[in-house]
Design an enzyme around this catalytic site. Structure first.
Site, PDB file in Angstrom:
ATOM      1  N   LYS A  39      49.467  13.694  -5.880  1.00  0.00           N
ATOM      2  CA  LYS A  39      50.629  14.017  -4.495  1.00  0.00           C
ATOM      3  C   LYS A  39      50.499  15.551  -4.324  1.00  0.00           C
ATOM      4  CE  LYS A  39      52.154   9.879  -2.732  1.00  0.00           C
ATOM      5  NZ  LYS A  39      51.385   9.184  -4.046  1.00  0.00           N
TER       6      LYS A  39
ATOM      7  N   SER B 204      47.074   7.883   0.401  1.00  0.00           N
ATOM      8  CA  SER B 204      47.896   9.223   0.541  1.00  0.00           C
ATOM      9  C   SER B 204      47.864  10.001   0.744  1.00  0.00           C
ATOM     10  CB  SER B 204      49.010   8.713  -0.794  1.00  0.00           C
ATOM     11  OG  SER B 204      48.497   8.983  -1.913  1.00  0.00           O
TER      12      SER B 204
END
Lengths: 212, 212
Positions: free
Chosen positions: A163, A126
């Site tokens: 993230k 990600s």
DNA sequence: TGTGTTGCTGAACGTTATTTCAGTATAGCG
DNA sequence: CGCTATACTGAAATAACGTTCAGCAACACA
């Protein structure tokens, strides 16, 4: 015969440790005396005998022959191994640094080792556009307050993810660095930021160029 | 006035390092003399003066006041060595591991430290699509024979570069991982592969997500 | 009220460690 | 061949260091 260390003795022990770290060798009795304003060498000598009896140091009759025992480390402010624990899983309601949870220790630069930090193995891609790949080991600073756009390790629904961090009014947006994935927004109370990513290590042992 | 260390001097330096590691403090002149069968303290004293002049140690007139300089580590047999040297520049006709060329030591996993390897700071973004960025520190294995598609450090025209390795008949193609750059082909004899990149470390202290 | 612990002073002693001086021997260089 | 660097011996001076002995003051405890 109290086995505990007195504040005065701890100060002496600390000075010895500092001397070893900064100068590279232990202090003499005279040097300890100077530091603490103890005029008589015997004043210091008594401290050393006590510290030895209590198991914090070992010494011989030779000059500067003080050694710190493992026990001493516990009495000191902080002893560095220049390594950080690699955490197996980051889960809510579970002490992060529990021993069962430490897979191994990762050697890092002293500058990083001094921080309240841990290591984590990255799963998933990600963050690939931030050049963080699956399998990379990241170093996470627990004390650094996350700023907008920082790369953080966050705990959401019992799951730890890496993230970009974008806080909003009462909400937190966690944005992946991967065009194929969507940003996610959670109520602030559902997101627990564990720390900010400050470094990474990658193993390329078997890496190859992509086919073309 | 040779700046290199003689075997005898290296042995003395090594004994000092051993003493520090095993005992916790440096040896006295007498102890060094005993170890090497040097009867006169002045014999040892000469060695210490020479080692200081050559920049391997620092000392004062106090007892056991020998300190090893960062340079000393290079002259040692491979001490504590869970660290690899960070090389300042890779140039042809210049010994890679010359002591003047070692900027510092980078802590690495023991598995990596055992190898005949060195560290290098990446300049430029020619490998960005392989997720290797400017400023990253790469670990280069000197003993590993490069295979096709390996990421290698190669020396071409006095310049060290990091590229994918594609050997051909009498030629070597060095291919960047950056769509904006072209592969380059050189006669094999003009390319000197220094080693294969097996690991990297990155500092993200100030990293942020790109503007959007 | 005594007893033990902590934290010292002050003096003296003996030893360890560093430094300097005056030499010797060997090897390599030009 | 002389010159320099390395690698020492041997002796002696001095400064640094560790150890011991005698004793004092404050405090906790019982």
């Amino acid at each position: 015969m109290a086995q505990e260390i007195t504040p005065r003795q701890a100060a002496v022990l600390n000075f010895i440790a500092e001397s070893i770290e900064k100068l590279g060798f232990p202090p003499t009795i005279q040097e300890i005396g100077q530091r603490f304003g103890i005029v008589s060498t015997n004043g210091v000598f008594d401290h050393l005998k006590t510290l030895e009896r209590k198991g914090f140091i070992e010494r011989s009759s030779k000059a500067r022959s003080i050694r710190l025992t493992p026990k001493a480390a516990a009495g000191l402010v902080r002893r560095h191994a220049d390594a950080l624990p690699l955490i197996g899983r980051v889960a809510a309601g579970y002490p992060l640094l529990a021993m069962e949870n430490i897979e191994e220790y990762i050697p890092v630069a002293p500058r990083l080792a001094r921080k309240n930090a841990f290591c984590l193995r990255v799963t998933g891609d990600s963050m690939i556009d931030a050049h963080i790949l699956e399998g990379d080991i990241i170093v996470v600073d627990r004390d650094r307050r996350p700023a907008t756009k920082d790369i953080v390790v966050a705990l959401v629904e019992e799951e730890a993810t890496v993230k970009y961090y974008y806080p909003q009014n009462g909400f937190v947006e966690l944005r992946p660095a991967n065009a194929a994935l969507q940003p996610m927004i959670f109520p602030a109370e559902e997101v627990s930021v564990q720390g900010v990513v400050i470094s990474l290590q990658r193993d390329l042992g078997t890496a190859s160029a992509p086919a073309f």
